[in-house]
Every structure is written in C-alpha cells, then in structure tokens.
Design an enzyme around this catalytic site. Structure first.
Site, PDB file in Angstrom:
ATOM      1  N   CYS A 173       0.822  -1.106  -0.051  1.00  0.00           N
ATOM      2  CA  CYS A 173      -0.138   0.084   0.094  1.00  0.00           C
ATOM      3  C   CYS A 173       0.928   1.253  -0.029  1.00  0.00           C
ATOM      4  O   CYS A 173       2.073   1.103   0.621  1.00  0.00           O
ATOM      5  CB  CYS A 173      -0.961   0.028   1.289  1.00  0.00           C
ATOM      6  N   ASP A 175       0.671   3.931   1.778  1.00  0.00           N
ATOM      7  CA  ASP A 175       0.528   4.310   2.953  1.00  0.00           C
ATOM      8  C   ASP A 175       2.150   4.443   3.683  1.00  0.00           C
ATOM      9  O   ASP A 175       2.717   3.346   3.575  1.00  0.00           O
ATOM     10  CB  ASP A 175       0.108   3.389   4.082  1.00  0.00           C
ATOM     11  N   HIS A 241      -2.217  -3.716   5.292  1.00  0.00           N
ATOM     12  CA  HIS A 241      -1.949  -3.445   6.387  1.00  0.00           C
ATOM     13  C   HIS A 241      -2.932  -3.387   7.410  1.00  0.00           C
ATOM     14  O   HIS A 241      -4.231  -3.122   6.804  1.00  0.00           O
ATOM     15  CB  HIS A 241      -0.763  -2.334   6.530  1.00  0.00           C
ATOM     16  N   CYS A 252      -6.143   0.637   6.822  1.00  0.00           N
ATOM     17  CA  CYS A 252      -5.947   1.096   5.429  1.00  0.00           C
ATOM     18  C   CYS A 252      -7.051   2.424   5.030  1.00  0.00           C
ATOM     19  O   CYS A 252      -8.254   1.839   5.038  1.00  0.00           O
ATOM     20  CB  CYS A 252      -5.813   0.045   4.298  1.00  0.00           C
TER      21      CYS A 252
HETATM   22 ZN   LIG Z   1      -3.020   1.171   2.988  1.00  0.00          ZN
END
Ligand SMILES: [Zn+2]
Length: 505
Positions: A173, A175, A241, A252
């Site tokens: 991701c 992130d 995650h 997420c």
């Molecule tokens: Zn994420």
C-alpha cells in the site's frame, strides 16, 4: 510485550529530535550479543532472539534517527533563523546557520527580505525548499554511500535461487507506514526487490504483466538473472496492512480501515495477476504469489501460506509475533524448525496441502528476518510505535523512490499520469491536510520520473513527463497551490546504476 499506551491519531505529532542526539540504545539490545559472522554486509550479532541481527538493527536505527531528524527539525530551525531577520548580514548568516543546524544550504537569494518577509508565505516557501534540499541530500547519500547496504545482494540472491525464485515484485500500500517494508520489515536489499506502491495495494495488473515480460525476455536473451530453461518462477507479493491497537481508525485508508476488505482486495489482485499470465502465456509460465499483512503498530506480519499449488487463502496464515515469542529462548536450529513446522501445519490444520519446499524455505527466511524488525520495534519503540497513525514528511509520486526506505517518511504513489493515479494522490492530499495544512505547513510533493540512460531520448521523455505531472498536480489542487500550500519539485533519475536523483531545472 511492553506496549505504550494507545494514542489517538490527533495526538500524534512529529517531535523535533535533539540535533546533537546520541544513539540511545536499549540496554536489552546488548544482552546475549555475540559476534558470529558477517551477513548481508553487516557483522552478525544476535540479540535477545537467536535469529535476530542486533548489529544490523543498530545500524538501521542510526540511519533512521539521523535521517528523520533532518526533516523533523526544519520547522524549529527555520523559525529561529527567521527570528534573526534584523541582523545586517542576514542572508549570508541564515545560510551558514542552516548548514550548521541541518546540513543543507539554499540559494542566497531565497532569503531576500522584502515586504513579505514576515508573512506565513515567506516561511512556507523556505520550509518546502529545505524539505526538498534534505531529500536531495538523502538521495545522494543513499545511492552513493549505500547506508542500508541495499546494494549487497549476495545472500538474498542465493536464498531466492535456492527457493526457486528468479525475481521479486512487491506491491505494498502507498501508506507511509509501509515505506520501510523492503529494507526494514523484510530486510531485503532494495536493489533486488522491485517495489511499486499503490493506495490499498491495488496494483496495476497490466503494468505488472509488462514488467514480467521484460524479466522473462532478459532470461531468454541474456540469461539474466538466470537462464530461461531453469525451472524458477517470478514472485509477486502484495502487502496490505492493519492496526491491532486501533483497528477501526488506523487501518488502510483506501479500504475504510476494514482489515478483511484490505486483505481480500490485495488477494484478488494477486489472483488476477496470476490468471493474466497463465491466460496470456500458458500454464508453464505461472508465477508464485504471496500475500502479507503488516500490523503497522509493531511491524509484525501475517504471512499467508500458499498450498502446494500456490493457492493463497485469507484464513491460512502464521503470525510472526507469536512465532517470535515462541522461539525466543531456543537455539537457532530449534527456532528454524518451529518456524517451518508452523508453516506446514498452518495449512494441514486447515485441510490444505503444505507449500512447496522452496516457498517454505523462503517464507521461513522472511519470518526470521522479520524477527529482527520485531526486536527493533521492541528495543527502540517499546514494542509499539508512537506514531501509529500517519506522520509522513512529504508526498512522492511517479516512479522509483528507492531511496525512501523509512517508515512514515513519505506517502508514495507509483503512477504514470495524475488521471490514472488520482485516487492515490487524493488520499495523500487528504492525509497531509491533517498532518501539515492544519499546522500552517505546506504539502511538499516530490515528482519523480526514472529513465534508462542507455536508451536514446529516454531522459528527454522523462523530463517532459515530470513537467506534465507537475503541471497536473498544480491544476488538480489549484486552490492549495495558489496560496503556496501545495509545492512541488520535479526530479529525474537514471535507474540503470546507483546515480542519485537530479533536480529538474
Ligand atoms: Zn493502506
């Protein structure tokens, strides 16, 4: 595990780090330390767990602390410099002071005092320029000095080869809490693992297929990384995650903090990728897929174990935090045996088959590597990060960004055009409205287009693409851009070697 009290996202702030900080290593990290051998470019000293490399943990911590301090101290240092505007030699003094405190300088003329010098905009413009200067410095250090030893591939290459894998592509991701997945959480050399991040790990299947074709072509034509007739496979890994401490808020963002949805979406992408390769190139071309979930509170993993046919299932997984505790006081061999046994029995207990031996070996190695990261978080973060939520320092969009290997340093989204990556960038802007704009700080966005220095015209095309992306960012976020709250820097990099990034004039 000694956990800190849970904090809400709004209470998380990036704290300035004392400039003359000392490495404050936990005394526990030296218990049982024993110099054993050299591994992956670092000497190996095992920590409290026999499979943990304490020497590497110290080196990684040193890099993380130093690098983040250079970003986190910008606001404080800049405010103190601007407070000295009345000095007669301000411009010259300011740059000297900036260098002394943060190790970078700006062009003299940007310190020029004028009717706006007391405005927020003057501060914001300087703030972003310093963030960009720090990024340029970090990039140079990363590629030239290789502080994480990510150009040392020998050990990882051997493990992959022994496991029947010839290349690996990782789709985490976007992130920032996964930005250190390659170098820290899995302890892989960045130069060996292709990483392309997307919000929610929703990677582009067509792009992944194109990359796969490129890799297989190199095997046929150049026998790199191995000849095409060797029965090895390409490995695609998707990384979602979750947060165990605050599941409904710190999961997420792209999946509304719904852990199951995040895992399912990543698994669907993996299945589709595998299917795409088989449909297009035949079953003999099949790829290996692995799904991993990261608990972003402490970097422990849920490793989903494929069965003998490579099928991955959401319900079949092992948790590295449990295995770490279970094997902590064992010998190296016993700990390895327990890990392999857990991988097999996880599938057998759920009425499926064991994974292939090669995959079991590879997963065991990933799990043992992750033990080092678990101990890293135990020693330096008391078992749970302070910033369990977002705390990124800048947004990165485009391709590359190998030099970003630190947790929460950057929100990174891989994209070719703003149109196709718009969801990812919108998520990033939303995150930074909370992190920066709320505090009167602008959002620094670094655009990156990599090029192949061997291909004629490649650099020119990358330049045009970077300018196009930069323009598109300012158009899309016009309101923020007009008042200086979105600022950009376009960069290029020749990805064929270890050259640092170049700033686009
Ligand atoms: Zn994420």
């Amino acid at each position: 595990m000694n956990r800190k009290s849970k904090r809400t996202a709004s209470s998380i702030r990036r704290k300035p780090t004392p400039l003359a900080y000392r490495n404050n290593y936990s005394s526990t990290s030296h218990v049982n330390s024993l110099h054993v051998k050299t591994e992956g470019g670092y000497s190996f000293e095992h920590g409290t767990h026999p499979l943990v490399n304490d020497a590497k943990n110290r080196a990684l911590r040193d890099y993380e602390t130093k690098t983040k301090a250079r970003f986190d101290n910008i606001e404080t240092v800049l405010k103190s410099i601007i407070g000295q505007q009345l000095r007669p030699d301000f411009k010259h003094w300011a740059n000297n002071e900036l260098f002394a405190q943060l190790g970078v300088t700006l062009d003299d003329n940007v310190w020029e005092l004028n009717s706006n010098s007391n405005s927020q905009r003057y501060f914001q413009d300087l703030f972003t320029k310093i963030v960009f200067a720090q990024f340029m410095r970090m990039s140079k250090d990363f590629f030239v000095n290789d502080p994480l030893q990510g150009q040392v591939q020998q050990e990882a290459r051997q493990v992959f080869r022994d496991s029947g894998i010839h290349a690996i592509g990782i789709a985490p991701c976007a992130d920032g809490r996964l930005a250190h997945f390659v170098s820290y959480i899995l302890r892989l050399p960045y130069s060996l693992a292709r990483r392309k991040a997307h919000a929610g790990a929703l990677f582009d299947i067509s792009e992944s297929v194109r990359n796969w074709v490129f890799i297989e072509h190199s095997r046929f034509r150049e026998q790199k990384p191995n000849p095409a007739d060797e029965p090895t496979r390409y490995l695609k890994m998707a990384v979602y995650h979750f947060s165990k401490a605050d599941p409904s808020h710190q999961g997420c963002a792209a999946h509304g903090s719904d852990d199951h949805k995040a895992a399912e979406a990543a698994l669907t992408k993996l299945k589709d990728f595998r299917q795409a390769i088989e449909n297009r190139f035949g079953c003999g071309s099949t790829v290996e897929t692995i799904l991993i979930g990261v608990n972003t509170d402490d970097d422990s993993l849920k490793v989903h174990v494929p069965n003998e046919n490579g099928k991955v299932c959401l319900e079949r997984y092992v948790e590295t935090s449990e295995l770490y505790s279970q094997t902590k006081n064992m010998s190296v061999d016993d700990a390895k045996f327990i890990i392999e046994n857990a991988i097999d029995s996880c599938n057998i207990n759920r009425h499926s088959t064991k994974p292939r031996d090669g995959i079991k070996r590879l997963l065991s190695w990933f799990i043992a590597n992750n033990f080092s990261q678990i101990e890293y978080v135990n020693n330096y973060e008391q078992g749970c990060y302070d910033d369990i939520g977002h705390a990124e320092r800048f947004i990165g969009i485009g391709s590359g960004f190998e030099e970003v290997q630190l947790r929460n340093l950057s929100y990174y989204s891989f994209l070719d055009t703003i149109e196709e990556g718009v969801n990812d960038v919108d998520v990033g802007i939303k995150i930074f409205k909370g992190l920066n704009i709320k505090r009167g700080l602008p959002i620094p966005i670094i655009i990156r287009c990599d090029y192949d220095g061997r291909v004629p015209g490649s650099k020119e095309r990358a330049k045009k693409k970077a300018s196009r992306l930069e323009k598109a960012v300012h158009n899309r976020y016009k309101e923020l851009s007009t008042c200086g709250l979105v600022q950009t820097m376009a960069t290029l990099r020749d990805y064929t070697g270890c050259q640092p990034v170049e700033k686009l004039a």
